[in-house]
Enzyme design. Structure first.
Site, PDB file in Angstrom:
ATOM      1  N   ASP A 131       0.836  -1.194   0.000  1.00 18.89           N
ATOM      2  CA  ASP A 131       0.000   0.000   0.000  1.00 18.89           C
ATOM      3  C   ASP A 131       0.873   1.248   0.000  1.00 18.89           C
ATOM      4  OD1 ASP A 131      -2.463   1.273  -0.004  1.00 18.89           O
ATOM      5  OD2 ASP A 131      -2.505   1.444   2.183  1.00 18.89           O
ATOM      6  N   CYS A 196     -20.571  -0.606 -13.248  1.00 19.29           N
ATOM      7  CA  CYS A 196     -20.028   0.586 -12.577  1.00 19.29           C
ATOM      8  C   CYS A 196     -21.098   1.674 -12.543  1.00 19.29           C
ATOM      9  CB  CYS A 196     -18.786   1.092 -13.314  1.00 19.29           C
ATOM     10  SG  CYS A 196     -18.103   2.606 -12.592  1.00 19.29           S
ATOM     11  N   CYS A 212     -14.649   7.677 -10.881  1.00 16.26           N
ATOM     12  CA  CYS A 212     -14.623   6.534  -9.963  1.00 16.26           C
ATOM     13  C   CYS A 212     -15.000   6.980  -8.551  1.00 16.26           C
ATOM     14  CB  CYS A 212     -13.229   5.903  -9.965  1.00 16.26           C
ATOM     15  SG  CYS A 212     -13.046   4.528  -8.802  1.00 16.26           S
ATOM     16  N   CYS A 238     -15.763   1.841  -2.935  1.00 13.66           N
ATOM     17  CA  CYS A 238     -16.862   1.304  -3.745  1.00 13.66           C
ATOM     18  C   CYS A 238     -16.436  -0.066  -4.242  1.00 13.66           C
ATOM     19  CB  CYS A 238     -17.153   2.231  -4.924  1.00 13.66           C
ATOM     20  SG  CYS A 238     -18.448   1.611  -6.045  1.00 13.66           S
ATOM     21  N   CYS A 241     -17.687  -2.959  -8.823  1.00 12.36           N
ATOM     22  CA  CYS A 241     -17.083  -3.700  -9.927  1.00 12.36           C
ATOM     23  C   CYS A 241     -16.574  -5.066  -9.475  1.00 12.36           C
ATOM     24  CB  CYS A 241     -15.972  -2.898 -10.602  1.00 12.36           C
ATOM     25  SG  CYS A 241     -14.514  -2.612  -9.571  1.00 12.36           S
ATOM     26  N   CYS A 245     -18.392  -9.283 -10.291  1.00 18.11           N
ATOM     27  CA  CYS A 245     -17.412 -10.134 -10.960  1.00 18.11           C
ATOM     28  C   CYS A 245     -17.715 -11.606 -10.677  1.00 18.11           C
ATOM     29  CB  CYS A 245     -16.013  -9.767 -10.479  1.00 18.11           C
ATOM     30  SG  CYS A 245     -14.690 -10.707 -11.253  1.00 18.11           S
TER      31      CYS A 245
END
Length: 364
Positions: A131, A196, A212, A238, A241, A245
């Site tokens: 990260d 999305c 986004c 969020c 997406c 999947c």
């Protein structure tokens, strides 16, 4: 110790420490990632995001992290376990992305630390990078054979989906690569593009951060008026997406969408700065300023609350008198969206709050 034996010990240490997948890649410049970062930034798709965009020459060259480094040990930690949702008891509640509902990166760094110990005991230098804007972690994971790039730009582990965070150990140990790169597994599927809420995935593997929601919740300034209704009840992150999947949906251990962590919006808006940062300081809060948590919460309030609730009305009126002009603007937007007139009386509603398209009640 022979390189093959050290590689075996390293991989075993990572798995014992809780990594769902671990692999090895050579240290070399990520030329394709460097080119893509430059192109997307030139197109404006970074939306002002810095992170690995800040210095592509650095974030695509792992040798800059550890001079003389020769190998990358890349690990993936699963975070799909269900989070405890807040009950709400009829109060407005805001969703938080799954990865942010716990200290998942702390767990990842701890697991990678087990790999570091093996390498250091063998006499090598090793540094954890997780990260961090120093390295494009998805490309490191791809090169280590952990997975393939999905059309939403996330890395998907073969047969396991994308509910993972990724991290890397950069070391001067010579470790033979442990696996070949994983071929594409998306095929003709385009559920993430179609799912999305703002159309941010503009092409397979291409995300426009300016649309986004996950990025906009972390960006500075006003939350874009045209995407406020689409934000719905999201306070941070969020997952849409990923939720749609297919590999993520068929995994038995994956959490149901309704089991994400949640935050009481009215309580957040009544909490002081210091306590807010104690609770949520792990998140990427712009400028480390709690005002942005409140900004997001006010948009959620406008999307989810009832204009007849006295506590909601009182909260919005208080923020309309706030000393921070940005919060005043967002509170005014929320009040208008809930059909509240300037005097506190109910006015004609400015739009259906279930609507997820362009926002009809912009005030900024």
């Amino acid at each position: 110790m022979p390189p093959e034996d050290l590689r075996r010990d390293v991989l075993e240490a990572g798995r014992r420490a809780g990594l769902a997948a671990v692999g090895v890649a050579p240290v070399e410049v990520f030329e394709s990632s460097r080119r893509i970062l430059r192109e997307r930034k030139a197109q404006g798709y970074h939306g002002g995001m810095q992170f690995t965009y800040r210095n592509p020459e650095r974030s695509t060259d792992p040798a800059r992290i550890v001079p003389g480094a020769t190998s990358l040990v890349v690990g993936a930690l699963n975070y799909s376990r269900p989070a405890e949702p807040g009950s709400g008891l009829g109060r407005p509640m805001a969703r938080v992305a799954r990865y942010a509902s716990g200290d998942v990166y702390g767990e990842l760094r701890s697991a990678l630390g087990a790999v570091v110990r093996v390498l250091m005991e063998a006499g090598h230098r090793a540094v954890v990078v997780a990260d961090d804007n120093a390295l494009v972690d998805r490309e490191a994971a791809y090169r280590a054979g952990l997975g393939y790039y999905g059309k939403n730009s996330n890395l998907l582990l073969a047969e396991s989906g994308s509910w993972f965070v990724l991290g890397t150990v950069v070391t001067d140990a010579v470790l033979p690569p442990a696996a070949e790169q994983v071929p594409d597994g998306c095929g003709p599927c385009r559920r993430c593009l179609d799912g999305c809420p703002t159309g941010a995935i503009v092409a397979p593997g291409v995300v426009d951060a300016r649309r986004c929601l996950a990025w906009l919740l972390q960006a500075t300034g006003d939350f874009p008026a045209e995407f406020r209704a689409a934000l719905g009840d999201r306070l941070y992150g969020c997952d849409d997406c990923q939720e749609v999947c297919p590999p993520n949906r068929r995994l038995p251990e994956a959490a149901d969408p309704g089991e994400e962590a949640s935050v009481d919006v009215l309580e957040l808006l009544a909490t002081g700065d210091e306590e807010l940062m104690e609770r949520h300081g792990r998140w990427y809060i712009p400028e480390r300023a709690p005002r942005y948590l409140r900004r997001n919460a006010l948009v959620v309030l406008g999307n989810t609350a009832e204009g007849t609730d006295p506590e909601v009305v009182g909260t919005l009126r208080r923020y309309q008198r706030h000393t921070d002009p940005m919060l005043v603007r967002h509170a005014t937007w929320a009040a208008q969206r809930l059909g509240l007139g300037p005097d506190g009386a109910t006015a004609p509603a400015t739009g259906d709050r279930r609507h997820t398209g362009d926002d009809p009640a912009s005030s900024s």
